[in-house]
Design a protein around this motif. Sequence first.
Motif, PDB file in Angstrom:
ATOM      1  N   ALA A 172       0.826  -1.212   0.000  1.00  0.00           N
ATOM      2  CA  ALA A 172       0.000   0.000   0.000  1.00  0.00           C
ATOM      3  C   ALA A 172       0.857   1.257   0.000  1.00  0.00           C
ATOM      4  CB  ALA A 172      -0.932   0.004   1.212  1.00  0.00           C
TER       5      ALA A 172
ATOM      6  N   THR B 264       0.508   6.625  -0.112  1.00  0.00           N
ATOM      7  CA  THR B 264      -0.080   5.307   0.116  1.00  0.00           C
ATOM      8  C   THR B 264      -1.395   5.162  -0.640  1.00  0.00           C
ATOM      9  OG1 THR B 264      -1.325   6.045   2.056  1.00  0.00           O
ATOM     10  CG2 THR B 264       0.895   5.199   2.433  1.00  0.00           C
TER      11      THR B 264
ATOM     12  N   TRP C  63      -5.103   3.731   0.249  1.00  0.00           N
ATOM     13  CA  TRP C  63      -6.028   3.253   1.264  1.00  0.00           C
ATOM     14  C   TRP C  63      -7.266   2.705   0.586  1.00  0.00           C
ATOM     15  CZ3 TRP C  63      -6.142   3.476   6.774  1.00  0.00           C
ATOM     16  CH2 TRP C  63      -4.939   3.918   7.345  1.00  0.00           C
ATOM     17  N   TYR C  64      -7.620   1.476   0.941  1.00  0.00           N
ATOM     18  CA  TYR C  64      -8.771   0.825   0.310  1.00  0.00           C
ATOM     19  C   TYR C  64      -9.964   0.866   1.267  1.00  0.00           C
ATOM     20  CZ  TYR C  64      -5.051  -0.802  -2.734  1.00  0.00           C
ATOM     21  OH  TYR C  64      -3.972  -0.845  -3.572  1.00  0.00           O
TER      22      TYR C  64
ATOM     23  N   CYS D 161      -3.231   8.547  -1.235  1.00  0.00           N
ATOM     24  CA  CYS D 161      -3.355   9.291   0.019  1.00  0.00           C
ATOM     25  C   CYS D 161      -1.959   9.698   0.487  1.00  0.00           C
ATOM     26  CB  CYS D 161      -4.033   8.441   1.091  1.00  0.00           C
ATOM     27  SG  CYS D 161      -5.710   7.929   0.660  1.00  0.00           S
TER      28      CYS D 161
ATOM     29  N   ASN E 109      -1.838  11.870   8.864  1.00  0.00           N
ATOM     30  CA  ASN E 109      -2.431  11.854   7.532  1.00  0.00           C
ATOM     31  C   ASN E 109      -2.758  13.268   7.059  1.00  0.00           C
ATOM     32  OD1 ASN E 109      -4.697  11.668   9.569  1.00  0.00           O
ATOM     33  ND2 ASN E 109      -5.917  11.994   7.680  1.00  0.00           N
TER      34      ASN E 109
ATOM     35  N   LEU F 195     -10.537   1.662  11.183  1.00  0.00           N
ATOM     36  CA  LEU F 195      -9.199   2.217  10.994  1.00  0.00           C
ATOM     37  C   LEU F 195      -8.212   1.628  11.995  1.00  0.00           C
ATOM     38  CD1 LEU F 195     -10.138   5.954  10.350  1.00  0.00           C
ATOM     39  CD2 LEU F 195      -9.108   4.373   8.706  1.00  0.00           C
TER      40      LEU F 195
ATOM     41  N   LYS G  21      -7.278  -1.787  10.949  1.00  0.00           N
ATOM     42  CA  LYS G  21      -6.401  -1.695   9.783  1.00  0.00           C
ATOM     43  C   LYS G  21      -4.976  -1.361  10.212  1.00  0.00           C
ATOM     44  CE  LYS G  21      -5.883  -1.528   5.238  1.00  0.00           C
ATOM     45  NZ  LYS G  21      -6.098  -2.707   4.361  1.00  0.00           N
TER      46      LYS G  21
ATOM     47  N   ASN H 264      -1.676  -3.619   9.623  1.00  0.00           N
ATOM     48  CA  ASN H 264      -0.508  -3.073   8.932  1.00  0.00           C
ATOM     49  C   ASN H 264       0.740  -3.120   9.807  1.00  0.00           C
ATOM     50  OD1 ASN H 264      -1.911  -2.531   6.583  1.00  0.00           O
ATOM     51  ND2 ASN H 264      -2.369  -0.416   7.137  1.00  0.00           N
TER      52      ASN H 264
END
Length: 222
Positions: free
Chosen positions: A32, A56, A58-59, A74, A95, A143, A146, A150
């Motif tokens: 990613a 990155t 993000w899905y 992103c 972010n 999130l 996720k 990760n």
Amino acid sequence: MKIWTSEHTFNHPWETVATAAWRKYPNPHNPAVIGTDVVERTVVDGVLHTHRLVSTKWYFPKWTQALIGSAKVCYASEKSQVNPNNREMILNTINLTFCRHIAVNETLKYVPHPGDPEKTLLKQEAVVTVKGVPLNNYMEDILTNKISLNAGKGRQAMEWVISKLDSEVKGIASSNLIHQTKKSLDDITTSAKKSMDDISLKAMKSLDDIHNLANSPNHQEI
């Protein structure tokens, strides 16, 4: 707001892990992350400060895209400090994309393990906040999960990079060994050639002495 924390021990010295952290991307475990660009880098009082832009993919599920929007790429801002004297490396990432509705503030800290200085302790924390949209708690859970997923992939990526570093070091060592072996063989060959040349010269001199002695007027046969 959701807070996620984790600790992990790498069975490698801090210097090795810190080097791997710089060379973490790209790697096959975190596809990613598609790029990193250095924005600024300075050294202050022996501490290396670096600002990078991380790209990155993000899905997000389609229903979340309807709430916060969508983006093919992103971006995040990563600021880090590396203190080689204290053997400490800190990375803080925030972010930039979707920041109107989502705030993900993640910090990674690499230090020598307090129980074993030959190992490295990673302390990781992420603060996730979703606001201005329905089901914000549910989205924060998504999130956070996720990030946890990760993080596991990131540790695998670090081991992958460290393995590459070990291979590079062995390759350099092997190259140096071959060079030293070749030099040693060249030295042996040169020494042997010099010895043979010396022997040949001495042999020729002896033959010349014998010849001169045989042709000398004072030479008498017995």
